[in-house]
Design a protein around this motif. Structure first.
Motif, PDB file in Angstrom:
ATOM      1  N   ILE A 117      10.213  22.819  50.047  1.00 55.02           N
ATOM      2  CA  ILE A 117      10.948  22.009  50.906  1.00 55.02           C
ATOM      3  C   ILE A 117      11.719  23.077  51.971  1.00 55.02           C
ATOM      4  O   ILE A 117      11.831  22.368  53.104  1.00 55.02           O
ATOM      5  CB  ILE A 117      12.269  21.433  49.926  1.00 55.02           C
ATOM      6  CG1 ILE A 117      13.072  20.567  50.975  1.00 55.02           C
ATOM      7  CG2 ILE A 117      13.241  22.811  49.548  1.00 55.02           C
ATOM      8  CD1 ILE A 117      14.152  19.709  49.977  1.00 55.02           C
ATOM      9  N   SER A 118      11.703  24.379  51.861  1.00 59.54           N
ATOM     10  CA  SER A 118      11.976  25.105  52.865  1.00 59.54           C
ATOM     11  C   SER A 118      10.893  25.093  54.089  1.00 59.54           C
ATOM     12  O   SER A 118      10.917  25.054  55.297  1.00 59.54           O
ATOM     13  CB  SER A 118      12.037  26.624  52.523  1.00 59.54           C
ATOM     14  OG  SER A 118      12.105  27.622  53.538  1.00 59.54           O
ATOM     15  N   ASP A 119       9.545  25.163  53.821  1.00 62.18           N
ATOM     16  CA  ASP A 119       8.341  25.045  54.509  1.00 62.18           C
ATOM     17  C   ASP A 119       8.543  23.653  55.065  1.00 62.18           C
ATOM     18  O   ASP A 119       8.169  23.570  56.538  1.00 62.18           O
ATOM     19  CB  ASP A 119       7.147  25.287  53.987  1.00 62.18           C
ATOM     20  CG  ASP A 119       5.949  25.117  54.663  1.00 62.18           C
ATOM     21  OD1 ASP A 119       5.939  25.940  55.684  1.00 62.18           O
ATOM     22  OD2 ASP A 119       5.022  24.201  54.414  1.00 62.18           O
ATOM     23  N   LEU A 120       8.777  22.526  54.495  1.00 61.31           N
ATOM     24  CA  LEU A 120       8.657  21.412  55.185  1.00 61.31           C
ATOM     25  C   LEU A 120       9.828  21.084  56.329  1.00 61.31           C
ATOM     26  O   LEU A 120       9.548  20.615  57.137  1.00 61.31           O
ATOM     27  CB  LEU A 120       8.807  20.306  54.267  1.00 61.31           C
ATOM     28  CG  LEU A 120       7.625  19.873  53.480  1.00 61.31           C
ATOM     29  CD1 LEU A 120       8.083  18.960  52.044  1.00 61.31           C
ATOM     30  CD2 LEU A 120       6.307  19.523  54.110  1.00 61.31           C
ATOM     31  N   LYS A 121      10.979  21.546  55.871  1.00 56.48           N
ATOM     32  CA  LYS A 121      12.087  21.507  56.857  1.00 56.48           C
ATOM     33  C   LYS A 121      11.830  22.541  58.003  1.00 56.48           C
ATOM     34  O   LYS A 121      12.340  22.125  59.324  1.00 56.48           O
ATOM     35  CB  LYS A 121      13.565  21.905  55.929  1.00 56.48           C
ATOM     36  CG  LYS A 121      13.859  20.633  55.054  1.00 56.48           C
ATOM     37  CD  LYS A 121      15.262  21.227  54.550  1.00 56.48           C
ATOM     38  CE  LYS A 121      15.632  19.982  54.083  1.00 56.48           C
ATOM     39  NZ  LYS A 121      17.180  20.328  53.279  1.00 56.48           N
ATOM     40  N   VAL A 122      11.324  23.572  57.703  1.00 53.04           N
ATOM     41  CA  VAL A 122      11.571  24.752  58.880  1.00 53.04           C
ATOM     42  C   VAL A 122      10.119  24.663  59.748  1.00 53.04           C
ATOM     43  O   VAL A 122      10.038  24.443  60.916  1.00 53.04           O
ATOM     44  CB  VAL A 122      11.575  26.188  58.285  1.00 53.04           C
ATOM     45  CG1 VAL A 122      11.337  27.183  59.476  1.00 53.04           C
ATOM     46  CG2 VAL A 122      13.046  26.152  57.725  1.00 53.04           C
ATOM     47  N   ASN A 123       9.057  24.554  58.981  1.00 48.88           N
ATOM     48  CA  ASN A 123       7.881  24.943  59.624  1.00 48.88           C
ATOM     49  C   ASN A 123       6.965  23.380  59.879  1.00 48.88           C
ATOM     50  O   ASN A 123       6.784  23.379  61.126  1.00 48.88           O
ATOM     51  CB  ASN A 123       6.732  25.602  58.768  1.00 48.88           C
ATOM     52  CG  ASN A 123       7.219  26.917  58.491  1.00 48.88           C
ATOM     53  OD1 ASN A 123       7.990  27.684  59.477  1.00 48.88           O
ATOM     54  ND2 ASN A 123       7.075  27.602  57.364  1.00 48.88           N
ATOM     55  N   ARG A 124       6.901  22.595  59.023  1.00 53.44           N
ATOM     56  CA  ARG A 124       6.116  21.312  59.406  1.00 53.44           C
ATOM     57  C   ARG A 124       7.158  20.621  60.030  1.00 53.44           C
ATOM     58  O   ARG A 124       6.351  19.907  61.020  1.00 53.44           O
ATOM     59  CB  ARG A 124       5.999  20.849  58.034  1.00 53.44           C
ATOM     60  CG  ARG A 124       5.053  21.367  56.882  1.00 53.44           C
ATOM     61  CD  ARG A 124       3.616  21.494  57.347  1.00 53.44           C
ATOM     62  NE  ARG A 124       3.195  20.210  57.310  1.00 53.44           N
ATOM     63  CZ  ARG A 124       2.164  19.560  58.117  1.00 53.44           C
ATOM     64  NH1 ARG A 124       1.696  20.084  59.001  1.00 53.44           N
ATOM     65  NH2 ARG A 124       1.714  18.182  57.770  1.00 53.44           N
ATOM     66  N   ARG A 125       8.289  20.553  60.117  1.00 55.01           N
ATOM     67  CA  ARG A 125       9.199  19.733  61.136  1.00 55.01           C
ATOM     68  C   ARG A 125       8.977  20.149  62.376  1.00 55.01           C
ATOM     69  O   ARG A 125       8.666  19.250  63.371  1.00 55.01           O
ATOM     70  CB  ARG A 125      10.555  19.739  60.818  1.00 55.01           C
ATOM     71  CG  ARG A 125      11.110  18.581  59.824  1.00 55.01           C
ATOM     72  CD  ARG A 125      12.377  18.798  59.328  1.00 55.01           C
ATOM     73  NE  ARG A 125      12.992  17.759  58.560  1.00 55.01           N
ATOM     74  CZ  ARG A 125      14.198  17.665  58.055  1.00 55.01           C
ATOM     75  NH1 ARG A 125      14.936  18.757  58.177  1.00 55.01           N
ATOM     76  NH2 ARG A 125      14.568  16.607  57.185  1.00 55.01           N
ATOM     77  N   ARG A 126       9.092  21.418  62.658  1.00 58.75           N
ATOM     78  CA  ARG A 126       8.554  21.756  64.135  1.00 58.75           C
ATOM     79  C   ARG A 126       7.153  21.704  64.447  1.00 58.75           C
ATOM     80  O   ARG A 126       6.927  21.283  65.541  1.00 58.75           O
ATOM     81  CB  ARG A 126       8.799  23.408  63.964  1.00 58.75           C
ATOM     82  CG  ARG A 126       8.644  24.381  65.445  1.00 58.75           C
ATOM     83  CD  ARG A 126       8.735  25.580  65.432  1.00 58.75           C
ATOM     84  NE  ARG A 126       9.973  26.046  64.753  1.00 58.75           N
ATOM     85  CZ  ARG A 126      10.092  26.977  63.608  1.00 58.75           C
ATOM     86  NH1 ARG A 126       9.006  27.528  63.044  1.00 58.75           N
ATOM     87  NH2 ARG A 126      11.058  27.315  62.985  1.00 58.75           N
ATOM     88  N   GLU A 127       6.243  21.557  63.548  1.00 61.49           N
ATOM     89  CA  GLU A 127       4.807  21.492  64.027  1.00 61.49           C
ATOM     90  C   GLU A 127       4.533  19.987  64.351  1.00 61.49           C
ATOM     91  O   GLU A 127       3.939  19.617  65.292  1.00 61.49           O
ATOM     92  CB  GLU A 127       3.886  21.756  63.033  1.00 61.49           C
ATOM     93  CG  GLU A 127       3.727  23.186  62.460  1.00 61.49           C
ATOM     94  CD  GLU A 127       2.917  23.436  61.184  1.00 61.49           C
ATOM     95  OE1 GLU A 127       2.404  22.400  60.812  1.00 61.49           O
ATOM     96  OE2 GLU A 127       2.917  24.571  60.819  1.00 61.49           O
ATOM     97  N   ILE A 128       5.283  18.992  63.553  1.00 59.22           N
ATOM     98  CA  ILE A 128       5.151  17.732  64.021  1.00 59.22           C
ATOM     99  C   ILE A 128       5.935  17.188  65.162  1.00 59.22           C
ATOM    100  O   ILE A 128       5.510  16.448  66.155  1.00 59.22           O
ATOM    101  CB  ILE A 128       5.655  16.730  62.609  1.00 59.22           C
ATOM    102  CG1 ILE A 128       5.045  15.297  62.718  1.00 59.22           C
ATOM    103  CG2 ILE A 128       7.165  16.746  62.688  1.00 59.22           C
ATOM    104  CD1 ILE A 128       3.412  15.348  62.675  1.00 59.22           C
ATOM    105  N   ALA A 129       6.901  17.656  65.458  1.00 60.72           N
ATOM    106  CA  ALA A 129       7.910  17.606  66.632  1.00 60.72           C
ATOM    107  C   ALA A 129       7.033  18.074  67.787  1.00 60.72           C
ATOM    108  O   ALA A 129       7.023  17.292  68.872  1.00 60.72           O
ATOM    109  CB  ALA A 129       9.030  18.263  66.652  1.00 60.72           C
ATOM    110  N   GLN A 130       6.271  19.094  67.523  1.00 59.44           N
ATOM    111  CA  GLN A 130       5.355  19.460  68.888  1.00 59.44           C
ATOM    112  C   GLN A 130       4.024  18.595  69.117  1.00 59.44           C
ATOM    113  O   GLN A 130       3.828  18.251  70.251  1.00 59.44           O
ATOM    114  CB  GLN A 130       4.812  20.916  68.614  1.00 59.44           C
ATOM    115  CG  GLN A 130       4.032  21.684  69.547  1.00 59.44           C
ATOM    116  CD  GLN A 130       4.790  21.701  70.847  1.00 59.44           C
ATOM    117  OE1 GLN A 130       5.962  22.050  70.966  1.00 59.44           O
ATOM    118  NE2 GLN A 130       3.956  21.653  72.234  1.00 59.44           N
ATOM    119  N   LYS A 131       3.766  18.039  67.979  1.00 55.75           N
ATOM    120  CA  LYS A 131       2.352  17.220  68.063  1.00 55.75           C
ATOM    121  C   LYS A 131       2.963  15.896  68.856  1.00 55.75           C
ATOM    122  O   LYS A 131       2.368  15.153  69.617  1.00 55.75           O
ATOM    123  CB  LYS A 131       1.963  16.718  66.622  1.00 55.75           C
ATOM    124  CG  LYS A 131       1.257  17.761  65.921  1.00 55.75           C
ATOM    125  CD  LYS A 131       0.749  17.237  64.673  1.00 55.75           C
ATOM    126  CE  LYS A 131      -0.140  18.357  64.123  1.00 55.75           C
ATOM    127  NZ  LYS A 131      -0.704  17.900  62.933  1.00 55.75           N
TER     128      LYS A 131
END
Length: 160
Positions: free
Chosen positions: A21-35
């Motif tokens: 959940i930490s990875d999804l909230k911190v890293n994956r959300r940031r990556e998808i926002a950039q995409k």
């Protein structure tokens, strides 16, 4: 309103869920926002496949976060130190044999959320998993399964 189902996990599984959940909230959300930002910069969104794919991915990530939050809200962690050393309990790895075919199996008893037969983890709620809980080495358990009734002899188990 029905009470939420308790999710029984080991400390190891709890850590894994918290890390995910930490990875999804911190890293994956940031990556998808950039995409999404990059896709928007390409112009017309009505025919932009990258934008649609990114929005779909964002939806999937948010759904997984919601699922994990629900699980973590109703979690019960099993303390291995307080378990009977002679009996199989949640989190143990169990080695047993099919009494008819003589085929041997080794599985870790996991939560329904952590179960993955391909990784050697079966749910404590599965027909065989629920019968293994509380059993001892040398005991024969009988499991009613979709393919009929099967008997298994417990050969060994180990904690965690």
């Amino acid at each position: 309103m029905a009470e939420e189902k308790k999710h029984i996990v080991t400390y190891e599984e709890l850590k894994s869920l918290e890390d995910e959940i930490s990875d999804l909230k911190v890293n994956r959300r940031r990556e998808i926002a950039q995409k999404i930002k990059e896709a928007r910069e390409q112009g017309d969104l009505s025919e932009n496949a990258e934008y649609d794919a990114a929005k779909d991915e964002q939806r999937d990530i948010e759904a997984r976060i919601a699922e994990l939050e629900k699980i973590l809200k109703n979690i019960e962690v099993i303390d291995e130190e307080n378990q009977d050393a002679e009996s199989i309990y949640f989190g143990c790895t169990v080695h047993f044999v099919d009494m008819e075919s003589k085929e041997e199996f080794t599985y870790k008893l996991s939560s329904s959320t952590g179960a993955d037969i391909l990784k050697g983890k079966i749910s404590n709620e599965s027909p065989i998993g629920s019968k293994l809980i509380g059993s001892k080495v040398g005991q024969v358990i009988t499991v009613d399964a979709p393919n009929g009734r099967n008997s298994y002899k417990i050969l060994d188990f180990k904690r965690g």
